[in-house]
Design an enzyme around this catalytic site. Structure first.
Site, mmCIF file in Angstrom:
data_model
loop_
_atom_site.group_PDB
_atom_site.id
_atom_site.type_symbol
_atom_site.label_atom_id
_atom_site.label_comp_id
_atom_site.label_asym_id
_atom_site.label_seq_id
_atom_site.Cartn_x
_atom_site.Cartn_y
_atom_site.Cartn_z
ATOM 1 N N CYS A 128 -17.139 57.676 60.490
ATOM 2 C CA CYS A 128 -15.862 58.148 60.508
ATOM 3 C C CYS A 128 -15.080 56.601 61.507
ATOM 4 C CB CYS A 128 -16.057 59.246 61.728
ATOM 5 S SG CYS A 128 -16.572 59.225 63.269
ATOM 6 N N HIS A 146 -15.602 61.963 66.927
ATOM 7 C CA HIS A 146 -14.980 61.918 65.544
ATOM 8 C C HIS A 146 -13.640 61.192 65.767
ATOM 9 C CE1 HIS A 146 -15.196 62.708 61.418
ATOM 10 N NE2 HIS A 146 -14.083 63.290 61.414
ATOM 11 N N HIS A 191 -10.231 61.374 56.828
ATOM 12 C CA HIS A 191 -11.322 60.997 57.741
ATOM 13 C C HIS A 191 -12.572 61.154 56.951
ATOM 14 C CE1 HIS A 191 -12.863 65.434 58.219
ATOM 15 N NE2 HIS A 191 -11.893 65.355 57.621
#
Length: 240
Positions: free
Chosen positions: A140, A192, A204
């Site tokens: 990520c 994240h 993402h």
């Protein structure tokens, strides 16, 4: 201090000097580094672009003098990948690699925010890879790191570091394309990150690079019909 550059498409940077060790990031072709420790098989390095440290296979980097490093002129590959001819033969390089000859700079738009989103969309469906930051796999924060590099912005490597830059937004509705949204676990730790798009969409890397909807609770994944990540905050890392 000794200097070096990466001579393979994407060299794994590992937590410790072992083949089986966790890959914490990657260093792309042409990117430069300080060599903190040097051995026959493993070298401990510190990347110049983001200051990240780890261990690489000594055969995947090449020593360079400080003078050569200071005077070399490089271009960043902005296409998804590019085939180039080297002394060793034909080589396939990922976007984000650095080469010592002119290459086509493919800025997706004159508007920086739009260019960031367009770059991110070119990586749709690229597989998730822990420690990855190339066209062939990203995690990520590596996804964010790569997209922003292509658009001329230096970004820290890990999501918790990225969460410390820019200006926090009071409301989700204030977000603009190119802002970063951060997500936390049950202990409140940032785990994240994703890039905001129009209409509260987010792109993402989770399983693959994908687009989902973001609301005040977090990322809503329609495939599993539930929220997959809990929203902590959104930050403007670009400015007006």
């Amino acid at each position: 201090m000794d200097k070096a550059v990466c001579v393979v498409m994407a060299a794994p940077v590992r937590e410790v000097a072992e083949e089986q060790a966790e890959m914490v990031t990657q260093i792309l072709y042409g990117e430069s580094m300080d060599v903190l420790e040097s051995g026959k098989y493993w070298s401990k390095i510190k990347m110049h672009f983001d200051g990240y440290e780890g261990w690489v296979d000594s055969r995947q980097i090449r020593p360079v003098s400080e003078q050569d490093l200071a005077t070399r002129k490089v271009s960043t590959i902005t296409e998804n990948f590019q085939t180039v001819i080297m002394k060793q033969g034909r080589t396939l390089l990922s976007m984000g690699s650095e080469v010592e000859f002119p290459t086509v700079v493919s800025r997706r738009s004159h508007d920086l925010r739009e260019s960031i989103v367009l770059t991110a969309q070119e990586l749709l469906n690229i597989p998730y890879l822990w420690g990855g930051r190339s066209f062939f796999g990203v995690d990520c924060s590596g996804f964010v790191h790569l997209v922003y590099k292509i658009n001329g912005i230096k970004m820290p490597r890990d999501s918790y570091q990225q969460a410390e830059i820019g200006t926090p937004l009071t409301f989700l509705e204030e977000s603009q394309p190119g802002d970063l949204a951060f997500f936390e676990n049950k202990d409140g730790r940032i785990i994240h990150v994703g890039i905001m798009m129009e209409n509260q969409k987010i792109i993402h890397a989770s399983g693959k690079v994908r687009i989902d909807t973001l609301d005040s609770q977090g990322i809503f994944n329609k495939e599993i019909n539930e929220h997959s990540h809990k929203l902590r905050f959104v930050r403007d890392v670009i400015g007006s």
